[in-house]
Design an enzyme around this catalytic site. Structure first.
Site, short mmCIF file in Angstrom:
data_model
loop_
_atom_site.label_atom_id
_atom_site.label_comp_id
_atom_site.label_asym_id
_atom_site.label_seq_id
_atom_site.Cartn_x
_atom_site.Cartn_y
_atom_site.Cartn_z
N LEU A 216 11.34 1.40 6.94
CA LEU A 216 10.74 1.77 5.66
C LEU A 216 11.38 3.09 5.24
O LEU A 216 11.52 4.01 6.06
CB LEU A 216 9.23 1.95 5.81
CG LEU A 216 8.54 2.36 4.51
CD1 LEU A 216 8.38 1.16 3.59
CD2 LEU A 216 7.17 2.98 4.79
N TYR B 152 0.83 -1.20 0.00
CA TYR B 152 0.00 0.00 0.00
C TYR B 152 0.86 1.25 0.00
O TYR B 152 2.07 1.19 0.23
CB TYR B 152 -0.94 -0.01 1.22
CG TYR B 152 -0.27 0.32 2.53
CD1 TYR B 152 0.54 -0.62 3.18
CD2 TYR B 152 -0.43 1.56 3.14
CE1 TYR B 152 1.15 -0.32 4.38
CE2 TYR B 152 0.19 1.86 4.35
CZ TYR B 152 0.98 0.93 4.97
OH TYR B 152 1.59 1.22 6.16
N1 PDD Z 1 2.93 4.97 7.31
N2 PDD Z 1 7.62 3.72 8.72
C1 PDD Z 1 6.48 3.00 8.75
C2 PDD Z 1 6.48 1.68 9.43
C3 PDD Z 1 5.32 3.51 8.14
O1 PDD Z 1 4.19 2.79 8.16
C4 PDD Z 1 5.36 4.79 7.52
C5 PDD Z 1 4.16 5.38 6.85
C6 PDD Z 1 6.57 5.50 7.54
C7 PDD Z 1 6.71 6.85 6.89
O2 PDD Z 1 6.65 6.77 5.49
P1 PDD Z 1 6.11 7.99 4.60
O3 PDD Z 1 6.91 9.18 5.01
O4 PDD Z 1 6.37 7.57 3.22
O5 PDD Z 1 4.65 8.15 4.92
C8 PDD Z 1 7.69 4.93 8.13
C9 PDD Z 1 1.72 5.35 6.64
C10 PDD Z 1 1.49 6.81 6.65
C11 PDD Z 1 0.56 4.55 7.21
O6 PDD Z 1 0.78 3.36 7.42
O7 PDD Z 1 -0.52 5.09 7.42
#
Ligand code: PDD
Length: 288
Positions: free
Chosen positions: A207, A33
């Protein structure tokens, strides 16, 4: 007005939207996702999110459900149909529907694609950022491939609920060596007592956040002292400030860790500045 979702080629009423009971996302968490921010009627960092989606799919040997251009069109269409000016757009791709069997389907099936969008109150996030959030530490208990943004989020769900049960908003995973990896749904940052901004390299254990990447661009542009290295929980307790980043929170100051104040217990100046300037470094795309 009722919410609209996109499900496998159709725009449907959100309340009635569904996938088949043998969708492999539902049965095996066999899917990935992305979450993108919608800000002032613009899609934020779409190309970078699509790059990461393509990579996640490649790692799992799932086909792109449609071209990048078509995905962007549908994302924008869902945002439009839901009249979202500030909020989030969620995109999920699974290996598709097949009779339950752990092996990949022998007869190729089309990947499933679901896209939803919701409005959020931008002032609520900014208000939260004025006071900052509490986090609690949690032992790292996820699989090693957290670089793939899979929908298999049960450890994250449990860690975040553990945080909430203690009155905190986020959990920080700590690996076997005592180093902070990341949050349950955010990347983790500190500013050391010497004023150096630190975040863990994205090669392993986390991530590779898109918000993280944009903040790194901003940090380089602003000439902020920065080191990309792992930091321990002990170092975080001593930090001058701390914050988390994600598309859903942007830059969110952390003011408490395991019940102990970070720095003076208030949002730090670097976190606050990075939050204010975030959208000057992000890629913004008109939704019209
Ligand atoms: N989550 N680490 C994890 C485990 C995450 O699930 C997310 C993002 C991030 C930050 O990634 P980004 O900057 O690309 O949003 C880091 C999303 C927002 C969610 O699960 O809702």
């Amino acid at each position: 007005m009722s919410r609209i979702a996109y499900v496998n080629g159709e725009y449907v009423e959100h309340a009635k939207a569904g996938v088949h009971i043998e969708d492999r996302g539902y049965q095996f968490a066999d899917g990935v996702y992305e979450v993108c921010e919608v800000w002032q009627g613009k899609l934020v960092d779409g190309p970078r999110h699509l790059d990461r989606l393509e990579r996640s799919l490649r790692e799992l040997r799932i086909d792109m459900p449609m071209s990048r251009a078509a995905l962007t069109f549908v994302m924008k269409e869902v945002i439009r149909r839901n009249l979202v000016r500030h909020g989030l757009v969620y995109m999920q791709v699974t290996r598709g529907v097949a009779r339950r069997d752990h092996f990949f389907p022998l007869q190729p099936v089309a990947p499933s694609l679901v896209i939803t969008s919701k409005s959020t109150n931008p002032r609520a996030g900014d208000k939260q950022a004025e006071t900052g959030i509490a986090v609690v530490s949690h032992p790292e208990n996820r699989w090693p491939r957290v670089d793939i943004k899979t929908v298999g989020l049960l450890p994250n769900v449990l860690a975040k609920q553990h945080a909430r049960d203690q009155g905190a908003k986020e959990a920080w995973y700590v690996d076997a060596n005592g180093y902070v990896t990341e949050g349950g749904s955010t990347n983790a940052w500190i500013v050391t007592k010497d004023g150096v901004l630190v975040t863990r390299p994205a090669e392993s254990g986390i991530l590779k956040g898109i918000t993280r990447a944009v903040v790194l661009d901003l940090v380089a542009r602003e000439g902020i002292r920065f080191e990309e290295r792992a930091f321990s929980l002990e170092e975080a307790f001593e930090a001058r400030e701390a914050f988390v980043t994600a598309a859903s929170t942007l830059v969110m100051p952390v003011v408490q860790l395991d019940g102990r104040p970070i720095g003076n217990g208030h949002p730090g100046t670097i976190a606050t500045r990075l939050r204010q300037e975030f959208h000057t470094a992000s890629h913004l795309e008109e939704i019209r």
